[in-house]
Design an enzyme around this catalytic site. Structure first.
Site, PDB file in Angstrom:
ATOM      1  N   ASP A  24      79.931  10.036  80.805  1.00 26.92           N
ATOM      2  CA  ASP A  24      79.177   8.883  81.298  1.00 26.92           C
ATOM      3  C   ASP A  24      79.841   7.609  80.793  1.00 26.92           C
ATOM      4  O   ASP A  24      80.043   7.452  79.591  1.00 26.92           O
ATOM      5  CB  ASP A  24      77.731   8.989  80.783  1.00 26.92           C
ATOM      6  CG  ASP A  24      76.905   7.777  81.155  1.00 26.92           C
ATOM      7  OD1 ASP A  24      77.265   7.086  82.129  1.00 26.92           O
ATOM      8  OD2 ASP A  24      75.899   7.514  80.462  1.00 26.92           O
ATOM      9  N   ASN A  26      78.692   4.351  81.705  1.00 28.95           N
ATOM     10  CA  ASN A  26      77.855   3.144  81.700  1.00 28.95           C
ATOM     11  C   ASN A  26      76.482   3.316  81.062  1.00 28.95           C
ATOM     12  O   ASN A  26      75.602   2.487  81.232  1.00 28.95           O
ATOM     13  CB  ASN A  26      77.698   2.616  83.139  1.00 28.95           C
ATOM     14  CG  ASN A  26      76.978   3.627  84.020  1.00 28.95           C
ATOM     15  OD1 ASN A  26      76.726   4.749  83.596  1.00 28.95           O
ATOM     16  ND2 ASN A  26      76.640   3.222  85.229  1.00 28.95           N
ATOM     17  N   ASP A  28      73.957   5.336  81.589  1.00 31.69           N
ATOM     18  CA  ASP A  28      72.730   5.749  82.298  1.00 31.69           C
ATOM     19  C   ASP A  28      72.442   7.243  82.090  1.00 31.69           C
ATOM     20  O   ASP A  28      71.499   7.777  82.676  1.00 31.69           O
ATOM     21  CB  ASP A  28      72.805   5.402  83.797  1.00 31.69           C
ATOM     22  CG  ASP A  28      73.857   6.222  84.537  1.00 31.69           C
ATOM     23  OD1 ASP A  28      74.631   6.952  83.873  1.00 31.69           O
ATOM     24  OD2 ASP A  28      73.911   6.136  85.776  1.00 31.69           O
ATOM     25  N   ASP A  32      80.109  10.096  85.453  1.00 32.15           N
ATOM     26  CA  ASP A  32      80.509   9.332  86.638  1.00 32.15           C
ATOM     27  C   ASP A  32      82.030   9.301  86.790  1.00 32.15           C
ATOM     28  O   ASP A  32      82.756   9.835  85.946  1.00 32.15           O
ATOM     29  CB  ASP A  32      79.931   7.907  86.567  1.00 32.15           C
ATOM     30  CG  ASP A  32      80.131   7.299  85.187  1.00 32.15           C
ATOM     31  OD1 ASP A  32      81.277   7.341  84.700  1.00 32.15           O
ATOM     32  OD2 ASP A  32      79.150   6.809  84.578  1.00 32.15           O
ATOM     33  N   ASP A 101      84.415  19.091  97.088  1.00 35.66           N
ATOM     34  CA  ASP A 101      83.418  20.034  97.573  1.00 35.66           C
ATOM     35  C   ASP A 101      82.979  19.555  98.949  1.00 35.66           C
ATOM     36  O   ASP A 101      82.618  18.383  99.103  1.00 35.66           O
ATOM     37  CB  ASP A 101      82.215  19.997  96.611  1.00 35.66           C
ATOM     38  CG  ASP A 101      81.671  21.365  96.327  1.00 35.66           C
ATOM     39  OD1 ASP A 101      81.430  22.108  97.290  1.00 35.66           O
ATOM     40  OD2 ASP A 101      81.469  21.682  95.141  1.00 35.66           O
ATOM     41  N   ASP A 203      81.601  24.827 100.746  1.00 32.41           N
ATOM     42  CA  ASP A 203      80.361  25.301 100.137  1.00 32.41           C
ATOM     43  C   ASP A 203      79.622  26.244 101.093  1.00 32.41           C
ATOM     44  O   ASP A 203      79.356  25.876 102.240  1.00 32.41           O
ATOM     45  CB  ASP A 203      79.485  24.083  99.820  1.00 32.41           C
ATOM     46  CG  ASP A 203      78.166  24.460  99.171  1.00 32.41           C
ATOM     47  OD1 ASP A 203      78.207  25.069  98.093  1.00 32.41           O
ATOM     48  OD2 ASP A 203      77.108  24.146  99.744  1.00 32.41           O
ATOM     49  N   GLU A 259      83.749  29.419  99.604  1.00 30.12           N
ATOM     50  CA  GLU A 259      82.811  30.096  98.705  1.00 30.12           C
ATOM     51  C   GLU A 259      82.166  31.228  99.498  1.00 30.12           C
ATOM     52  O   GLU A 259      81.256  30.998 100.287  1.00 30.12           O
ATOM     53  CB  GLU A 259      81.738  29.118  98.214  1.00 30.12           C
ATOM     54  CG  GLU A 259      80.821  29.760  97.196  1.00 30.12           C
ATOM     55  CD  GLU A 259      79.415  29.168  97.163  1.00 30.12           C
ATOM     56  OE1 GLU A 259      78.693  29.472  96.210  1.00 30.12           O
ATOM     57  OE2 GLU A 259      79.026  28.428  98.089  1.00 30.12           O
TER      58      GLU A 259
HETATM   59  C1  GLC Z   1      76.490  26.693  96.820  1.00 31.17           C
HETATM   60  C2  GLC Z   1      76.671  25.811  95.611  1.00 31.17           C
HETATM   61  C3  GLC Z   1      75.335  25.630  94.933  1.00 31.17           C
HETATM   62  C4  GLC Z   1      74.408  24.956  95.909  1.00 31.17           C
HETATM   63  C5  GLC Z   1      74.324  25.737  97.224  1.00 31.17           C
HETATM   64  C6  GLC Z   1      73.689  24.918  98.293  1.00 31.17           C
HETATM   65  O1  GLC Z   1      76.131  27.975  96.490  1.00 31.17           O
HETATM   66  O2  GLC Z   1      77.633  26.343  94.759  1.00 31.17           O
HETATM   67  O3  GLC Z   1      75.428  24.898  93.751  1.00 31.17           O
HETATM   68  O4  GLC Z   1      73.141  24.831  95.338  1.00 31.17           O
HETATM   69  O5  GLC Z   1      75.589  26.114  97.709  1.00 31.17           O
HETATM   70  O6  GLC Z   1      74.542  23.891  98.713  1.00 31.17           O
HETATM   71 CA    CA Z   2      76.916   6.970  84.401  1.00 33.13          CA
END
Ligand code: GLC
Ligand code: CA
Length: 562
Positions: A24, A26, A28, A32, A101, A203, A259
């Site tokens: 982090d 900043n 919060d 980031d 991702d 994903d 995945e």
């Molecule tokens: C994949 C991701 C997981 C997410 C799911 C829905 O399995 O790795 O973290 O919650 O997809 O997008």
């Molecule tokens: Ca931050």
């Protein structure tokens, strides 16, 4: 050292970076992009050359970024587009590739597409999602994967229809049958590729292509059957193929890793085959879905089922599948599964030894290895005691559903979650012994593991015998003999040995024997007498080497005479 002139991602050593928990900048309490930029020299020092970063696009964060409300914007907690561009510049200077991702099965319900789509049945974005008009009666049963009993169809009053959400309610599933939607995604991909991104992790990709005739599901599934009702429809090949044609023609080095936990094993090769132009590689979860879990119900953890022979067979079967026409990936931890050392090793007496053993395994596979942030210093499961400590919506939803029907089941679930919860791997990085482990000056979004006073990067970097320095050396070794450790043949030996994972990586002129003791006891390794040992190259026990016994969690790489 020589290596074939192959795709960059085969030789990459990927660091999976969970940006919310990395650094982090900043105060919060949330990691980031500026925080990532600050730590690039740390990553360079470790020696990795690619990062897979979990989602950073605009999102209300119901599922920590896996619910995107704008695919071309940066999540406000992560910073700005300028921070992104600065990070990219610094990564490029450090020769580190960025893999993003790509959440393509669903968006956030706060995405403009969905807001429009739900406003009327005739809206131009209506067909970006899956709808079931209420006058047709109850939609065909589909479960949401994030709640045990809940319905994946959510009723929406405005248009008197149900929308589909395989994951959370705020993650409506996108309709890939619509060519307009597909075009949007190709455009999104090009947008990021033009900014210098080197690839995407797709994903939950098998869910993109659904059987929208919505066949009636059986009441229980036999293995592999489940996916027929949820995804992996034959259209999936067409979509990936088209993605290649539309996007990769201008970016031929783009890495696409899917995945793919839920695709039938016999089908996988058809997605990754080098001649098919679909995915570069696939990322399975067979080992993390079984190890330590209850054999009959894998949502439960009881520490049983730690059968090394099965684990070895999983590694071997994936290596065999991919060796000629595909390319494999390897990992022990990710943001959906708990910490490697706590699950596959021993996070008490043998934390250092077992973490090093697992790294030896990871970095000697014929596969692209993924090191999850924090595993390079042996971070452990936090094992929350109370439901109130959890952040993950999957844990919270399941718990609440169980609580509503059976308190005992809910309690048992929380016990399992101590070992399995996704929050175990999501706790903030432990940088040093200062306030909040040096992760933030503010209040961390998720509790930090108390063991940061002894487990942190600063201490590990200074200590020559640390997991960090061991990992660093293994990375250098892998890079210096790519012909053997990246591309060389992988031959498992001692298949029926229940204590030791042993294999030989080789080329026509070199042979390396890898020995991994997965047990916390001394185990026999007298079988190595049949080999002519040249030299011990890697040993997680410094100078202790006995040709008949392996120390608890000992790992060795031994050069053999040819
Ligand atoms: C994949 C991701 C997981 C997410 C799911 C829905 O399995 O790795 O973290 O919650 O997809 O997008
Ligand atoms: Ca931050």
């Amino acid at each position: 050292m020589t290596s074939k002139n192959e795709a960059w991602w085969k030789e990459a050593i990927v660091y999976q970076l969970y940006p919310r928990s990395f650094k982090d900048s900043n105060g919060d309490g949330i990691g980031d992009l500026k925080g990532v930029t600050e730590k690039i020299s740390y990553l360079q020092n470790l020696g990795i050359n690619a990062i897979w970063m979990n989602p950073i696009c605009e999102s209300p964060n119901d599922d920590n970024g896996y619910d995107i409300s704008n695919y071309k914007g940066i999540m406000k907690e992560m910073g700005t587009m300028q921070d992104f561009d600065e990070m990219m510049l610094a990564l490029r200077k450090a020769n580190i590739n960025l893999v993003m991702d790509l959440v393509l099965n669903h968006s956030s319900d706060e995405h403009e597409w969905f807001k429009q789509a739900k406003s009327s049945r005739t809206n131009k974005y209506r067909n970006y999602y899956h709808w079931w008009p209420a006058e047709k009666g109850t939609p065909p049963k589909r479960f949401s994967l994030f709640d045990e009993n809940s319905n994946a169809w959510q009723f929406d009053i405005t248009t008197n229809s149900y929308y589909l959400h395989y994951f959370g309610k705020k993650q409506p599933d996108l309709n890939w049958e619509n060519p307009e939607l597909r075009k949007e995604f190709y455009d999104i991909m090009k947008f990021w590729l033009n900014k210098g991104v080197a690839g995407f992790r797709l994903d939950a990709y098998p869910f993109m292509a659904k059987d929208t005739s919505w066949p009636v599901m059986p009441t229980s599934f036999t293995n592999g059957d489940f996916i027929k009702y949820y995804g992996s429809n034959s259209n999936l090949h067409q979509y990936l193929n088209e993605m290649n044609k539309e996007v990769l023609k201008d970016f031929p080095n783009c890495y696409l890793v899917g995945e793919g936990g839920v695709v039938d094993f016999n089908e996988i090769i058809n997605f990754v085959h080098k001649d098919r132009n679909e995915l570069s590689s696939s990322y399975h979860s067979d080992h993390v879905d079984s190890w330590g879990r209850n054999k009959d119900d894998n949502s439960k953890y009881d520490g049983s089922n730690k059968d090394l022979i099965s684990l070895k067979n999983i590694f071997n079967k994936w290596d065999t599948l991919m060796k000629n026409d595909g390319w494999n990936t390897a990992y022990f931890t990710n943001h959906d599964h708990s910490r490697a050392v706590s699950r596959f090793g021993n996070d008490e007496t043998y934390r250092v030894e077992s973490a090093k053993m697992l790294m030896t395994c990871l970095l000697t596979q014929r596969a692209t290895p993924y090191i999850y942030n924090g595993d390079e210093i042996g971070m452990t499961n936090i094992r929350f005691n109370s439901i109130n400590d959890y952040n993950d919506l999957a844990t919270k939803n399941w718990y609440n559903q169980l609580l509503a029907v059976d308190k005992t089941k809910a309690e048992a679930y929380i016990q399992s979650q101590k070992e399995l919860s996704r929050d175990n791997s999501r706790t903030p990085m432990q940088w040093n012994t200062q306030l909040n482990a040096g992760f933030t000056n503010g209040k961390p979004w998720l509790k930090i593991n108390n063991n940061y006073t002894s487990i942190n990067t600063e201490g590990d970097i200074k200590n020559n015998h640390s997991i960090f320095n061991f990992t660093r050396e293994l990375i250098q070794l892998r890079n210096s003999i790519k012909d053997v450790l990246v591309y060389g043949d992988f031959q498992m030996i001692e298949e029926n040995n229940k204590d030791v994972f042993a294999y030989i990586r080789s080329t026509n002129s070199k042979k390396m024997l890898v020995l991994l003791n997965f047990k916390k006891e001394l185990v026999d390794c007298s079988f190595i007498k049949k080999f002519k040992l040249n030299k011990v190259i890697v040993n997680n026990y410094n100078n202790t080497f006995d040709s008949k016994k392996l120390q608890p969690y000992q790992s060795l790489i031994i050069e053999l005479a040819y």
